[in-house]
Write a protein that holds these residues in place. Structure first.
Motif, mmCIF file in Angstrom:
data_model
loop_
_atom_site.group_PDB
_atom_site.id
_atom_site.type_symbol
_atom_site.label_atom_id
_atom_site.label_comp_id
_atom_site.label_asym_id
_atom_site.label_seq_id
_atom_site.Cartn_x
_atom_site.Cartn_y
_atom_site.Cartn_z
ATOM 1 N N ARG A 92 0.826 -1.211 0.000
ATOM 2 C CA ARG A 92 0.000 0.000 0.000
ATOM 3 C C ARG A 92 0.861 1.262 0.000
ATOM 4 N N GLU A 93 1.920 1.268 0.778
ATOM 5 C CA GLU A 93 2.813 2.436 0.815
ATOM 6 C C GLU A 93 3.361 2.739 -0.577
ATOM 7 N N ALA A 94 3.779 1.702 -1.296
ATOM 8 C CA ALA A 94 4.305 1.884 -2.654
ATOM 9 C C ALA A 94 3.199 2.352 -3.601
ATOM 10 N N LEU A 95 2.020 1.807 -3.463
ATOM 11 C CA LEU A 95 0.882 2.198 -4.294
ATOM 12 C C LEU A 95 0.562 3.679 -4.072
ATOM 13 N N ASN A 96 0.514 4.092 -2.825
ATOM 14 C CA ASN A 96 0.209 5.494 -2.507
ATOM 15 C C ASN A 96 1.305 6.447 -2.976
ATOM 16 N N ALA A 97 2.538 5.973 -3.062
ATOM 17 C CA ALA A 97 3.656 6.816 -3.474
ATOM 18 C C ALA A 97 3.683 7.076 -4.979
ATOM 19 N N ARG A 98 3.024 6.224 -5.751
ATOM 20 C CA ARG A 98 3.005 6.420 -7.210
ATOM 21 C C ARG A 98 2.204 7.669 -7.544
ATOM 22 N N GLU A 104 -3.999 -1.266 -9.945
ATOM 23 C CA GLU A 104 -5.259 -1.349 -9.187
ATOM 24 C C GLU A 104 -5.049 -1.541 -7.694
ATOM 25 N N THR A 105 -4.070 -2.352 -7.349
ATOM 26 C CA THR A 105 -3.840 -2.686 -5.948
ATOM 27 C C THR A 105 -2.389 -3.108 -5.758
ATOM 28 N N SER A 106 -2.082 -3.606 -4.592
ATOM 29 C CA SER A 106 -0.733 -4.097 -4.308
ATOM 30 C C SER A 106 -0.790 -5.581 -3.947
ATOM 31 N N ALA A 107 0.349 -6.212 -4.026
ATOM 32 C CA ALA A 107 0.434 -7.639 -3.685
ATOM 33 C C ALA A 107 0.056 -7.876 -2.224
ATOM 34 N N MET A 108 0.567 -7.054 -1.323
ATOM 35 C CA MET A 108 0.282 -7.255 0.106
ATOM 36 C C MET A 108 -1.208 -7.029 0.408
ATOM 37 N N ASP A 109 -1.812 -6.019 -0.203
ATOM 38 C CA ASP A 109 -3.250 -5.781 0.002
ATOM 39 C C ASP A 109 -4.077 -6.927 -0.548
ATOM 40 N N MET A 110 -3.727 -7.388 -1.741
ATOM 41 C CA MET A 110 -4.476 -8.469 -2.361
ATOM 42 C C MET A 110 -4.371 -9.745 -1.518
ATOM 43 N N ALA A 111 -3.178 -10.039 -1.028
ATOM 44 C CA ALA A 111 -2.985 -11.229 -0.188
ATOM 45 C C ALA A 111 -3.836 -11.128 1.078
ATOM 46 N N ALA A 112 -3.828 -9.956 1.709
ATOM 47 C CA ALA A 112 -4.630 -9.758 2.935
ATOM 48 C C ALA A 112 -6.115 -9.931 2.633
ATOM 49 N N ASP A 113 -6.573 -9.382 1.505
ATOM 50 C CA ASP A 113 -7.988 -9.524 1.121
ATOM 51 C C ASP A 113 -8.362 -10.988 0.896
ATOM 52 N N MET A 114 -7.408 -11.778 0.436
ATOM 53 C CA MET A 114 -7.645 -13.192 0.159
ATOM 54 C C MET A 114 -7.482 -14.062 1.405
ATOM 55 N N GLY A 115 -6.907 -13.513 2.456
ATOM 56 C CA GLY A 115 -6.669 -14.285 3.672
ATOM 57 C C GLY A 115 -5.473 -15.208 3.574
ATOM 58 N N ILE A 116 -4.486 -14.819 2.754
ATOM 59 C CA ILE A 116 -3.284 -15.641 2.566
ATOM 60 C C ILE A 116 -2.042 -14.813 2.863
ATOM 61 N N GLU A 117 -0.896 -15.482 2.929
ATOM 62 C CA GLU A 117 0.388 -14.816 3.140
ATOM 63 C C GLU A 117 1.196 -14.890 1.859
ATOM 64 N N ILE A 118 1.988 -13.864 1.605
ATOM 65 C CA ILE A 118 2.938 -13.911 0.494
ATOM 66 C C ILE A 118 4.120 -14.767 0.943
ATOM 67 N N LEU A 119 4.653 -15.565 0.022
ATOM 68 C CA LEU A 119 5.794 -16.416 0.363
ATOM 69 C C LEU A 119 7.017 -15.591 0.753
ATOM 70 N N THR A 120 7.787 -16.126 1.671
ATOM 71 C CA THR A 120 9.105 -15.572 1.967
ATOM 72 C C THR A 120 10.070 -16.107 0.905
ATOM 73 N N GLU A 121 11.262 -15.557 0.847
ATOM 74 C CA GLU A 121 12.256 -16.083 -0.089
ATOM 75 C C GLU A 121 12.538 -17.563 0.204
ATOM 76 N N GLY A 122 12.656 -17.924 1.475
ATOM 77 C CA GLY A 122 12.912 -19.321 1.842
ATOM 78 C C GLY A 122 11.787 -20.247 1.416
ATOM 79 N N GLN A 123 10.549 -19.828 1.606
ATOM 80 C CA GLN A 123 9.399 -20.641 1.186
ATOM 81 C C GLN A 123 9.364 -20.776 -0.334
ATOM 82 N N TYR A 124 9.716 -19.695 -1.020
ATOM 83 C CA TYR A 124 9.764 -19.726 -2.486
ATOM 84 C C TYR A 124 10.808 -20.748 -2.956
ATOM 85 N N ARG A 125 11.966 -20.736 -2.329
ATOM 86 C CA ARG A 125 13.018 -21.690 -2.711
ATOM 87 C C ARG A 125 12.598 -23.129 -2.382
ATOM 88 N N GLN A 126 11.867 -23.305 -1.284
ATOM 89 C CA GLN A 126 11.357 -24.637 -0.934
ATOM 90 C C GLN A 126 10.361 -25.112 -1.992
#
Length: 185
Positions: A92-98, A104-126
């Protein structure tokens, strides 16, 4: 959008998840679908989140079983970053700064709206140990505060049979960059 699925939506989603579960047993050896289904049927909010993951192109599947916590971990297993979650800046901070050409939205906002977490780098590598993902796209991953405080954000992809982590301004967005989500049930 209501966060309650109809009986038909629930049944259809459970059928899709079961088929994917059976096709990809290498992702979740030892897990039993009947137990997973019971957990999902008892957690309508989690089923709704999985529905949102599915409808945005994530193809969620179980990638781990946390036996101590008694949780199954679902993750987006689509070959490329989910199509319905691309062209978003990091938060949201990045979206507001543009100043112009805002997504339309941000990844963090969309994830929160969906009730999920964005992967960490470690989870992505897993996840990448279970298959080859993001060969043509990239996915935002959870950015450490010390990077985010400086205006940056990180994303990952797989090229040349190697998983790469990169940085970009958190306000950037591209048609080929989305995010992958994680849900504990």
């Amino acid at each position: 959008m209501s966060n309650k699925l109809s009986i038909i939506q629930s049944q259809d989603l459970l059928a899709i998840l079961e088929e994917r579960f059976k096709k990809n047993m290498h992702r979740h050896e030892g897990a039993e679908w009947t137990v997973v289904r019971e957990k999902l049927e008892a957690n309508s909010d989690k089923l709704w989140s999985l529905y949102r993951m599915e409808e945005s192109g994530g193809e969620p599947d179980i990638i781990a079983n946390d036996q101590q916590a008694g949780e199954y971990i679902f993750c987006d297993c689509s070959a490329e970053s989910p199509k319905g979650r691309r062209s978003v800046c990091y938060d949201r901070e990045a979206l507001n700064a543009r100043k112009k050409n805002k997504p339309e939205t941000s990844a963090m906002d969309m994830a929160a709206d969906m009730g999920i977490e964005i992967l960490t780098e470690g989870q992505y590598r897993q996840l990448q140990r279970l298959g080859e993902f993001d060969l043509k796209t990239s996915s935002w991953v959870k950015t450490p505060p010390f990077i985010r405080q400086r205006g940056g954000a990180i994303f990952c992809d797989r090229r040349y049979d190697t998983v790469f982590m990169y940085h970009n301004g958190a306000d950037s967005y591209y048609a080929a960059r989305g995010f992958r989500g994680l849900l504990k049930v």
